[in-house]
Scaffold this active site. Structure first.
Site, PDB file in Angstrom:
ATOM      1  N   GLU A  45       0.839  -1.201   0.000  1.00  0.00           N
ATOM      2  CA  GLU A  45       0.000   0.000   0.000  1.00  0.00           C
ATOM      3  C   GLU A  45       0.875   1.253   0.000  1.00  0.00           C
ATOM      4  O   GLU A  45       1.849   1.346   0.750  1.00  0.00           O
ATOM      5  CB  GLU A  45      -0.884  -0.022   1.254  1.00  0.00           C
ATOM      6  CG  GLU A  45      -1.724   1.216   1.466  1.00  0.00           C
ATOM      7  CD  GLU A  45      -2.465   1.203   2.801  1.00  0.00           C
ATOM      8  OE1 GLU A  45      -3.416   1.985   2.943  1.00  0.00           O
ATOM      9  OE2 GLU A  45      -2.083   0.402   3.691  1.00  0.00           O
ATOM     10  N   LYS A 116      -9.364   2.285  -1.872  1.00  0.00           N
ATOM     11  CA  LYS A 116      -9.609   1.855  -0.492  1.00  0.00           C
ATOM     12  C   LYS A 116     -10.942   2.393  -0.001  1.00  0.00           C
ATOM     13  O   LYS A 116     -11.163   3.604   0.026  1.00  0.00           O
ATOM     14  CB  LYS A 116      -8.469   2.318   0.405  1.00  0.00           C
ATOM     15  CG  LYS A 116      -8.492   1.749   1.817  1.00  0.00           C
ATOM     16  CD  LYS A 116      -7.215   2.150   2.550  1.00  0.00           C
ATOM     17  CE  LYS A 116      -7.136   1.570   3.934  1.00  0.00           C
ATOM     18  NZ  LYS A 116      -5.871   1.967   4.619  1.00  0.00           N
ATOM     19  N   CYS A 149      -5.441  -2.780   3.035  1.00  0.00           N
ATOM     20  CA  CYS A 149      -5.260  -2.654   4.479  1.00  0.00           C
ATOM     21  C   CYS A 149      -6.568  -2.763   5.269  1.00  0.00           C
ATOM     22  O   CYS A 149      -7.106  -3.839   5.432  1.00  0.00           O
ATOM     23  CB  CYS A 149      -4.525  -1.358   4.794  1.00  0.00           C
ATOM     24  SG  CYS A 149      -3.623  -1.428   6.366  1.00  0.00           S
TER      25      CYS A 149
END
Length: 579
Positions: A45, A116, A149
């Site tokens: 990431e 995300k 994440c």
């Protein structure tokens, strides 16, 4: 299409403000992995820029459109080696909105991207929540999905991708504070029967210590390769046929889902102050809560109902002596695991009458598994007995293949309010389905009592050797670093009382535990039973400070409140068997 492919996870420590250096180093690592034969290579990431940005102004010089100069450079590498790459980077769109993005790049250019969708605490300083949900990209090396994440904390994300046919979930992260491979990573592979390729950064950035532990996790939860810390890459082989079998604990999991029981997954009960919501119109107000002690008992039920009841009574007395207010016993603890249809009992009946009397005598709440006969039907059931003589019954909704030979599936959930808190009931294989625990959390449960007869492995011994991390990451040997049912507690912000059969000779490992509701709390608030018949007891706090708003994580349910149910419709649809 061949079913076996070589893949690589890249671990890397980017340096803030040195984008060109970061890209050059990532390209170098990716080329090394490609030269070693990797056909899918995953990088961390925000690997091109670093992560801990103060605001939009600070990150502005480093954002790019997709496609753009950075993705062009990785596309050239993918074309050279006929491989696929996943790159994490800050993206800007045509409206000058910034996103934390993952881009899948193949020999012909960009295949797709994920933005995300669940920003971690710092990202709203500069990034918007992603608007590209639950995509699966079909490629010559398999069906690939992307997560970033924090996204993986939410059961719905990986589940929807697996339902969409994903063979591999590429999870890129800047994971921190927890020893890795993190339990969430393992559980998402395990419960969905797919591979997870985890690329995590390592190192220190603006006082934040990142955990490393990049790895490849197989559909059965085995960590097949892992890097502890430092720049580098690790190779592994994936077998698409293994992923497409969709087996969890030996069972074909997707055909056993019960989408007709999941419509509540599209609701958002914690989007308002739950202390007001659950008391709305005077209906089902939450119990006030209390500080209590909860025990789980593990033993091996036999063929004798009277012998089982005696064992239950002895363990209940021991729990009471430990100060327990609630004790949970294993699945089919009353009637035994063998010949369940033959030994099935009516509810109410003599067996449940004795448990009623025990709860009253000890002034304790008891949850216990029993094979129930009702007319011509037999159910795998669990009952909650209260000291004042009430009984709440739950019939197992997710049956294993073996259970279908003798049991009828239940068709409803069970939730009961007690002074300990709002308690939901599950039985064994139910808890392998993330949808089940989520429904109970959305109903405001503080505690999930799970009577279980689950064979292993669902804990750390299957996850490979625990890696050691440099301070301040927790260090030292931990045989329970990954426990699938601990993840069930944290992801739903509930206390989960998991009482499993202990009979190693027949494959039942015990590992019963009371697991806490705060996934970010270290050391964890929990108790796990030793490898023997006995009890584990933990403090359970469902109280609230003197406030109109919830101050306790089990009542606030931070993770549950961050869900995005507008994108979850696929959870309530039946899925083709070949997924």
């Amino acid at each position: 299409m061949p079913s076996v492919h070589k893949v690589a996870t890249v671990q890397f420590e980017p340096t803030m403000f040195e984008k060109e250096r970061n890209i050059a180093r990532l390209l170098e690592l990716c080329e090394q992995a490609a030269a070693a034969g990797a056909k899918l290579i995953v990088t961390p990431e925000m690997g091109t820029t670093g992560y801990c940005w103060f605001n939009r102004a600070e990150v502005r010089p480093f954002v790019e459109k997709v496609p753009g100069p950075t993705t062009d450079r990785f596309a050239a590498l993918a074309r050279k080696y006929d491989c696929y790459l996943v790159v994490g980077m800050p993206e800007v769109d045509e409206d000058d909105i910034y996103f934390n993005s993952a881009v899948l790049i193949g020999p012909d250019g960009i295949v797709g991207r994920h933005r995300k969708t669940h920003p971690y605490i710092s990202e709203p300083k500069w990034a918007a929540a992603g608007d590209l949900h639950n995509q699966v990209f079909d490629t010559p090396i398999g069906r690939i999905a992307l997560l970033i994440c924090m996204d993986i904390h939410f059961v719905e994300t990986a589940r929807l991708m697996a339902l969409g046919g994903a063979d591999v979930i590429c999870h890129i992260s800047n994971w921190l504070a927890e020893r890795t491979p993190a339990p969430y990573w393992i559980s998402r592979a395990f419960e969905n029967g797919c591979y997870v390729i985890e690329s995590n950064r390592w190192g220190l950035e603006r006082t934040v210590q990142f955990s490393g532990g990049s790895c490849v996790i197989a559909p059965d939860g085995e960590v097949v390769t892992v890097l502890d810390k430092g720049d580098g890459f690790a190779l592994a082989e994936i077998d698409l046929d293994m992923a497409r079998a969709r087996r969890v604990l030996g069972e074909p999991v997707f055909v056993q889902r019960r989408p007709e029981l999941y419509p509540e997954l599209l609701t958002d009960t914690f989007s308002w102050n739950p202390r007001a919501f659950f008391g709305l119109y005077g209906h089902e107000p939450w119990p006030d809560g209390m500080r209590s002690r909860v025990s789980v008992a593990q033993f091996a039920p036999g063929d004798s109902i009277s012998g089982n009841l005696e064992a239950i009574a002895n363990l209940a007395r021991r729990a009471k002596a430990d100060g327990a207010n609630l004790v949970v016993f294993p699945e089919l603890a009353v009637t035994g695991l063998a010949g369940s249809a033959k030994s099935a009992q009516p509810i109410p009946g003599p067996a449940t009458d004795s448990l009623h009397a025990l709860a009253a005598q000890l002034e304790i709440y008891i949850v216990c598994g029993i094979a129930e006969r009702s007319g011509d039907a037999v159910y795998n059931s669990a009952c909650l007995f209260t000291p004042d003589g009430r009984i709440t019954r739950y019939r197992k909704t997710h049956l294993t293949e073996e259970e279908r030979s003798w049991a009828t599936a239940g068709d409803d959930w069970a939730v009961v309010d007690t002074p300990v808190g709002r308690i939901g009931l599950l039985i064994g294989h139910d808890a392998a389905f993330p949808e089940a625990g989520r429904v109970l959390a959305l109903r405001g449960c503080d505690v999930i009592a799970c009577c279980a007869a689950v064979k292993g492995p669902f804990g750390s011994p299957h996850a490979g050797t625990a890696v050691q991390q440099s301070a301040p990451i927790p260090t030292g040997a931990d045989p329970h670093h990954w426990h699938h049912f601990r993840v069930r507690a944290g992801e739903n912000n509930v206390f989960l009382a998991f009482a499993n059969v202990f009979d190693p000779e027949h494959g039942y490992p015990g590992l019963s535990g009371v697991f806490g509701p705060d996934t970010f709390e270290f050391p964890r608030r929990e108790a796990i039973a030793a490898d023997d018949t006995g009890l584990a007891t933990a403090l359970v706090d469902t109280t609230n400070l003197d406030s109109v708003y919830p101050t306790n994580v089990v009542r606030r349910k931070d993770l549950v409140s961050m869900r995005m149910p507008h994108s979850y419709r696929g959870l309530v649809r039946a899925v083709a068997n070949n997924h």
